[in-house]
Design an enzyme around this catalytic site. Structure first.
Site, PDB file in Angstrom:
ATOM      1  N   PHE A   1       0.818  -1.219   0.000  1.00  0.00           N
ATOM      2  CA  PHE A   1       0.000   0.000   0.000  1.00  0.00           C
ATOM      3  C   PHE A   1       0.850   1.268   0.000  1.00  0.00           C
ATOM      4  CE2 PHE A   1      -2.777  -3.113   2.194  1.00  0.00           C
ATOM      5  CZ  PHE A   1      -3.929  -2.963   1.449  1.00  0.00           C
ATOM      6  N   SER A  32      -5.049   1.727  -9.307  1.00  0.00           N
ATOM      7  CA  SER A  32      -6.156   2.684  -9.246  1.00  0.00           C
ATOM      8  C   SER A  32      -6.891   2.741 -10.578  1.00  0.00           C
ATOM      9  CB  SER A  32      -5.544   4.053  -8.929  1.00  0.00           C
ATOM     10  OG  SER A  32      -6.460   5.081  -9.174  1.00  0.00           O
ATOM     11  N   TYR A  79       1.015  11.214 -10.136  1.00  0.00           N
ATOM     12  CA  TYR A  79       0.558  10.135  -9.259  1.00  0.00           C
ATOM     13  C   TYR A  79       0.027   8.957 -10.092  1.00  0.00           C
ATOM     14  CZ  TYR A  79      -2.631   7.324  -6.544  1.00  0.00           C
ATOM     15  OH  TYR A  79      -3.285   6.237  -6.000  1.00  0.00           O
ATOM     16  N   LYS A 111       1.322   4.829 -10.749  1.00  0.00           N
ATOM     17  CA  LYS A 111       0.512   3.604 -10.631  1.00  0.00           C
ATOM     18  C   LYS A 111       0.658   2.772 -11.909  1.00  0.00           C
ATOM     19  CE  LYS A 111      -0.450   4.025  -6.658  1.00  0.00           C
ATOM     20  NZ  LYS A 111      -0.156   3.043  -5.641  1.00  0.00           N
ATOM     21  N   GLU A 155      -9.722  21.205 -12.849  1.00  0.00           N
ATOM     22  CA  GLU A 155      -8.849  20.806 -13.955  1.00  0.00           C
ATOM     23  C   GLU A 155      -8.424  19.342 -13.804  1.00  0.00           C
ATOM     24  OE1 GLU A 155      -5.550  23.571 -14.541  1.00  0.00           O
ATOM     25  OE2 GLU A 155      -4.636  21.983 -15.776  1.00  0.00           O
ATOM     26  N   ASP A 214     -10.230  16.699 -14.032  1.00  0.00           N
ATOM     27  CA  ASP A 214     -11.285  15.767 -13.624  1.00  0.00           C
ATOM     28  C   ASP A 214     -11.907  15.070 -14.840  1.00  0.00           C
ATOM     29  OD1 ASP A 214     -11.292  15.821 -10.909  1.00  0.00           O
ATOM     30  OD2 ASP A 214     -13.069  17.085 -10.680  1.00  0.00           O
TER      31      ASP A 214
HETATM   32  P1  NAD Z   1      -2.513   6.344   2.879  1.00  0.00           P
HETATM   33  O1  NAD Z   1      -1.659   7.535   2.622  1.00  0.00           O
HETATM   34  O2  NAD Z   1      -3.534   6.446   3.958  1.00  0.00           O
HETATM   35  O3  NAD Z   1      -1.588   5.077   3.202  1.00  0.00           O
HETATM   36  C1  NAD Z   1      -0.298   4.925   2.673  1.00  0.00           C
HETATM   37  C2  NAD Z   1       0.631   4.566   3.826  1.00  0.00           C
HETATM   38  O4  NAD Z   1       1.944   4.353   3.318  1.00  0.00           O
HETATM   39  C3  NAD Z   1       0.735   5.694   4.871  1.00  0.00           C
HETATM   40  O5  NAD Z   1       0.486   5.150   6.138  1.00  0.00           O
HETATM   41  C4  NAD Z   1       2.159   6.208   4.738  1.00  0.00           C
HETATM   42  O6  NAD Z   1       2.688   6.628   5.976  1.00  0.00           O
HETATM   43  C5  NAD Z   1       2.888   4.988   4.172  1.00  0.00           C
HETATM   44  N1  NAD Z   1       4.062   5.291   3.337  1.00  0.00           N
HETATM   45  C6  NAD Z   1       4.126   6.130   2.275  1.00  0.00           C
HETATM   46  N2  NAD Z   1       5.381   6.131   1.775  1.00  0.00           N
HETATM   47  C7  NAD Z   1       6.111   5.271   2.534  1.00  0.00           C
HETATM   48  C8  NAD Z   1       7.468   4.864   2.518  1.00  0.00           C
HETATM   49  N3  NAD Z   1       8.347   5.334   1.647  1.00  0.00           N
HETATM   50  N4  NAD Z   1       7.868   3.954   3.434  1.00  0.00           N
HETATM   51  C9  NAD Z   1       7.005   3.471   4.357  1.00  0.00           C
HETATM   52  N5  NAD Z   1       5.715   3.823   4.426  1.00  0.00           N
HETATM   53  C10 NAD Z   1       5.267   4.716   3.510  1.00  0.00           C
HETATM   54  O7  NAD Z   1      -3.171   5.938   1.504  1.00  0.00           O
HETATM   55  P2  NAD Z   1      -4.379   4.945   1.199  1.00  0.00           P
HETATM   56  O8  NAD Z   1      -5.544   5.756   0.804  1.00  0.00           O
HETATM   57  O9  NAD Z   1      -4.496   3.940   2.265  1.00  0.00           O
HETATM   58  O10 NAD Z   1      -3.836   4.262  -0.128  1.00  0.00           O
HETATM   59  C11 NAD Z   1      -3.120   3.028  -0.089  1.00  0.00           C
HETATM   60  C12 NAD Z   1      -2.689   2.675  -1.494  1.00  0.00           C
HETATM   61  O11 NAD Z   1      -3.833   2.590  -2.331  1.00  0.00           O
HETATM   62  C13 NAD Z   1      -1.763   3.690  -2.154  1.00  0.00           C
HETATM   63  O12 NAD Z   1      -0.814   2.990  -2.908  1.00  0.00           O
HETATM   64  C14 NAD Z   1      -2.685   4.474  -3.048  1.00  0.00           C
HETATM   65  O13 NAD Z   1      -1.992   5.003  -4.152  1.00  0.00           O
HETATM   66  C15 NAD Z   1      -3.660   3.405  -3.485  1.00  0.00           C
HETATM   67  N6  NAD Z   1      -4.964   3.935  -3.891  1.00  0.00           N
HETATM   68  C16 NAD Z   1      -5.649   4.746  -3.030  1.00  0.00           C
HETATM   69  C17 NAD Z   1      -6.873   5.265  -3.424  1.00  0.00           C
HETATM   70  C18 NAD Z   1      -7.628   6.224  -2.528  1.00  0.00           C
HETATM   71  O14 NAD Z   1      -8.465   6.957  -3.028  1.00  0.00           O
HETATM   72  N7  NAD Z   1      -7.389   6.234  -1.222  1.00  0.00           N
HETATM   73  C19 NAD Z   1      -7.418   4.927  -4.661  1.00  0.00           C
HETATM   74  C20 NAD Z   1      -6.708   4.075  -5.493  1.00  0.00           C
HETATM   75  C21 NAD Z   1      -5.465   3.578  -5.097  1.00  0.00           C
HETATM   76  C1  WQD Z   2     -14.682  12.847  -6.691  1.00  0.00           C
HETATM   77  C2  WQD Z   2     -15.650  13.808  -7.358  1.00  0.00           C
HETATM   78  C3  WQD Z   2     -14.690  15.926  -7.954  1.00  0.00           C
HETATM   79  C4  WQD Z   2     -13.909  17.361  -3.942  1.00  0.00           C
HETATM   80  C5  WQD Z   2      -9.080  10.779  -7.015  1.00  0.00           C
HETATM   81  C6  WQD Z   2      -7.769  10.473  -7.685  1.00  0.00           C
HETATM   82  C7  WQD Z   2      -7.749   9.082  -8.216  1.00  0.00           C
HETATM   83  C8  WQD Z   2      -8.121   8.070  -7.149  1.00  0.00           C
HETATM   84  C9  WQD Z   2      -9.379   8.455  -6.442  1.00  0.00           C
HETATM   85  C10 WQD Z   2      -6.157   7.194  -6.098  1.00  0.00           C
HETATM   86  C11 WQD Z   2     -15.031  14.552  -8.533  1.00  0.00           C
HETATM   87  C12 WQD Z   2     -15.755  16.095  -6.914  1.00  0.00           C
HETATM   88  C13 WQD Z   2     -14.308  16.579  -5.002  1.00  0.00           C
HETATM   89  C14 WQD Z   2     -14.601  18.582  -3.693  1.00  0.00           C
HETATM   90  C15 WQD Z   2     -16.039  18.110  -5.550  1.00  0.00           C
HETATM   91  N1  WQD Z   2      -7.135   7.969  -6.118  1.00  0.00           N
HETATM   92  N2  WQD Z   2     -15.344  16.947  -5.793  1.00  0.00           N
HETATM   93  N3  WQD Z   2     -15.638  18.905  -4.504  1.00  0.00           N
HETATM   94  O1  WQD Z   2     -11.261  12.786  -8.618  1.00  0.00           O
HETATM   95  O2  WQD Z   2     -12.384  10.521  -8.650  1.00  0.00           O
HETATM   96  O3  WQD Z   2     -10.093  10.675  -7.958  1.00  0.00           O
HETATM   97  O4  WQD Z   2      -9.284   9.809  -5.986  1.00  0.00           O
HETATM   98  O5  WQD Z   2      -5.757   6.434  -6.932  1.00  0.00           O
HETATM   99  O6  WQD Z   2      -6.480   8.853  -8.714  1.00  0.00           O
HETATM  100  O7  WQD Z   2      -7.580  11.392  -8.748  1.00  0.00           O
HETATM  101  O8  WQD Z   2     -11.863  11.592  -6.459  1.00  0.00           O
HETATM  102  O9  WQD Z   2     -12.747  12.347  -4.301  1.00  0.00           O
HETATM  103  O10 WQD Z   2     -11.167  13.862  -5.565  1.00  0.00           O
HETATM  104  O11 WQD Z   2     -13.466  13.536  -6.417  1.00  0.00           O
HETATM  105  O12 WQD Z   2     -16.958  18.477  -6.260  1.00  0.00           O
HETATM  106  O13 WQD Z   2     -14.258  19.329  -2.776  1.00  0.00           O
HETATM  107  O14 WQD Z   2     -16.001  14.811  -6.398  1.00  0.00           O
HETATM  108  O15 WQD Z   2     -14.714  16.978  -8.876  1.00  0.00           O
HETATM  109  O16 WQD Z   2     -16.020  14.705  -9.498  1.00  0.00           O
HETATM  110  P1  WQD Z   2     -11.449  11.463  -8.008  1.00  0.00           P
HETATM  111  P2  WQD Z   2     -12.261  12.866  -5.603  1.00  0.00           P
END
Ligand code: NAD
Ligand code: WQD
Length: 340
Positions: free
Chosen positions: A80, A124, A149, A153, A296, A298
Site C-alpha cells: 500500500f 487505481s 501520481y 501507478k 482541472e 477531472d
Molecule cells: P494512505 O496515505 O492512507 O496510506 C499509505 C501509507 O503508506 C501511509 O500510512 C504512509 O505513511 C505509508 N508510506 C508512504 N510512503 C512510505 C514509505 N516510503 N515507506 C514506508 N511507508 C510509507 O493511503 P491509502 O488511501 O491507504 O492508499 C493506499 C494505497 O492505495 C496507495 O498505494 C494508493 O496510491 C492506493 N490507492 C488509493 C486510493 C484512494 O483513493 N485512497 C485509490 C486508489 C489507489
Molecule cells: C470525486 C468527485 C470531484 C472534492 C481521485 C484520484 C484518483 C483516485 C481516487 C487514487 C469529482 C468532486 C471533489 C470537492 C467536488 N485515487 N469533488 N468537490 O477525482 O475521482 O479521484 O481519488 O488512486 O487517482 O484522482 O476523487 O474524491 O477527488 O473527487 O466536487 O471538494 O467529487 O470533482 O467529481 P477522483 P475525488
C-alpha cells in the site's frame, strides 16, 4: 509465515490488516508514518485483539528492509505504501516517482533474491483515464494518466508485470475505484492532512463545521444531474477483497507466471450531488455547498464492472453508499473526541 503489509497503518492498509488478522494471517507492517499515526496500531490491536509486528521506517531504506526479510519468513506482500495526493504529485514529481517506485523496486529486489512470490499491488482506476465506455472492465484500454501520481501507478503495474514474467512469479494488480468510509468500530478511518482534496472527507468536514461550504466542481457534465459520477466503494469491502486475492494467489501452486488484474468497485456510479444527499440522509446533518467551475484534470464519469472479482475471488461489494457514509460520520466524531 507472514505477510508484509507496507503502508499498513494508512487508510486502506489498516483496514486490510484487520481483515488479515481476523483471517489468521501473521502480519508484518512497515510504515514510515509519513501519512499515518502511531495510534492506529493500538486501535488495530483493540479491534482484533491481535498485535501485528510493526517497523517504522522508510521503505527506501533498503538495508532496513532487508533486515525485515532476514527476521521473518515473508510469504507475500500487499504493497500500500505510496504518496497519493494528485495535486501534490504535479508539484513534486520527482518525490512521487522516487517514493512510489523506489519503494516498490526495493521490495521486488528482496522477492527476487529470496525466491518469494505472492505480490499484491494497490493500483487505481486512474489508469483508465476517461474511458470511452461504461462500465469499466479490466480489458478497457488504459490511457496515459494526467497526473504524475497516476503515472506512478501505471509504471508500477508495468514493473510488476515484467517482474512476474522474468522470474515466474505470481502477482495481482488491484485497481480501486473511490474508497470511502471507516471501520464500524470507528477506530480506523481516513486521516486527511490539511484541506482534503477528495469528496467524502471534504463533505464530512463541512458537515462537522470545519469547512464552511463544499465546492462542487462543475454541474454541466453530461450526467444525471450535471455533476461528475464515480464509483464509491466501502473501505471494509475493499479490504476483504485483498484477503480474497491473497488466498487465491497462495492457493495457486503453479510455478508459472501469474498476472491477475481486478477492478474493485461497486458497479454503480453516484454523482457528487447524490453523495451529498446520501450523506445528509444517512447522518441527519446538513452539508452546505456551492456550485463552482469544473476542476482541472477531472473526468466526467467512472464506474466499475467488477464481475471478474466476483467470479474469480468470490468477492463483491456489500455495503450501501448510505451505510458507508454513516461510518465516515462516526469516525469524524471519534476524531473530534480525540481532538485530532
Ligand atoms: P494512505 O496515505 O492512507 O496510506 C499509505 C501509507 O503508506 C501511509 O500510512 C504512509 O505513511 C505509508 N508510506 C508512504 N510512503 C512510505 C514509505 N516510503 N515507506 C514506508 N511507508 C510509507 O493511503 P491509502 O488511501 O491507504 O492508499 C493506499 C494505497 O492505495 C496507495 O498505494 C494508493 O496510491 C492506493 N490507492 C488509493 C486510493 C484512494 O483513493 N485512497 C485509490 C486508489 C489507489
Ligand atoms: C470525486 C468527485 C470531484 C472534492 C481521485 C484520484 C484518483 C483516485 C481516487 C487514487 C469529482 C468532486 C471533489 C470537492 C467536488 N485515487 N469533488 N468537490 O477525482 O475521482 O479521484 O481519488 O488512486 O487517482 O484522482 O476523487 O474524491 O477527488 O473527487 O466536487 O471538494 O467529487 O470533482 O467529481 P477522483 P475525488
Amino acid at each position: 509465515m507472514a505477510i508484509l503489509v507496507t503502508g499498513g497503518l494508512g487508510y486502506i492498509g489498516s483496514h486490510t490488516v484487520v481483515e488479515l488478522l481476523n483471517n489468521n494471517f501473521d502480519v508484518v507492517i512497515v510504515d514510515d508514518l509519513s501519512n499515518s499515526e502511531k495510534f492506529i496500531l493500538q486501535n488495530i490491536e483493540e479491534v482484533t485483539g491481535k498485535k501485528p509486528v510493526f517497523y517504522p521506517f522508510d521503505l527506501k531504506r533498503k538495508e532496513l528492509l532487508s533486515q525485515v526479510f532476514d527476521a521473518h519468513k515473508i510469504d507475500g506482500c500487499i504493497n500500500f505504501a505510496a504518496y497519493k495526493a494528485v495535486g501534490e504529485s504535479q508539484e513534486k514529481p520527482i518525490d512521487y516517482y522516487e517514493n512510489n517506485l523506489f519503494t516498490l523496486i526495493n521490495i521486488l529486489q528482496e522477492f527476487k533474491e529470496r525466491e518469494i512470490s505472492n505480490f499484491i499491488f494497490s493500483s487505481s482506476c486512474t489508469v483508465y483515464g476517461q474511458a470511452d465506455t461504461m462500465p469499466i472492465d479490466e480489458n478497457t484500454p488504459l490511457k496515459i494518466p494526467e497526473s504524475v501520481y497516476g503515472k506512478t501507478k501505471q509504471m508500477g503495474e508495468e514493473i510488476l508485470i515484467d517482474f512476474a514474467k522474468a522470474y515466474q512469479r505470481k502477482i495481482t494488480l488491484l485497481r480501486y475505484f473511490n474508497p470511502i468510509g471507516a471501520h464500524p468500530s470507528a477506530k480506523l478511518g481516513e486521516l486527511p492532512i490539511g484541506i482534503p482534496n477528495n469528496l467524502v472527507p471534504y463533505v464530512t468536514q463541512t458537515a462537522a463545521g470545519i469547512r464552511e461550504k463544499l465546492s462542487i466542481w462543475g454541474n454541466d457534465y453530461p450526467t444525471v444531474d450535471g455533476t461528475a459520477v464515480r464509483d464509491y466503494i466501502y473501505v471494509v469491502d475493499l479490504a476483504k477483497a485483498h484477503v480474497a486475492a491473497l488466498k487465491r494467489l497462495m492457493e495457486n501452486k503453479s510455478e508459472e507466471t501469474t498476472v491477475d488484474i481486478y477492478n474493485l468497485g461497486t458497479g454503480n456510479g453516484s454523482s457528487v450531488l447524490e453523495v451529498v444527499k446520501a450523506f445528509e440522509k444517512a447522518n441527519n446533518v446538513e452539508v452546505p455547498y456551492q456550485i463552482c467551475d469544473r476542476r482541472e484534470g477531472d473526468i466526467t464519469i467512472a464506474y466499475a464492472n467488477a464481475d471478474k472479482a466476483e467470479k474469480e475471488l468470490n468477492w463483491k461489494s456489500e455495503t450501501t453508499l448510505e451505510d458507508a457514509l454513516r461510518t465516515t460520520w462516526e469516525w469524524q466524531k471519534y476524531l473530534k473526541s480525540r481532538e485530532l
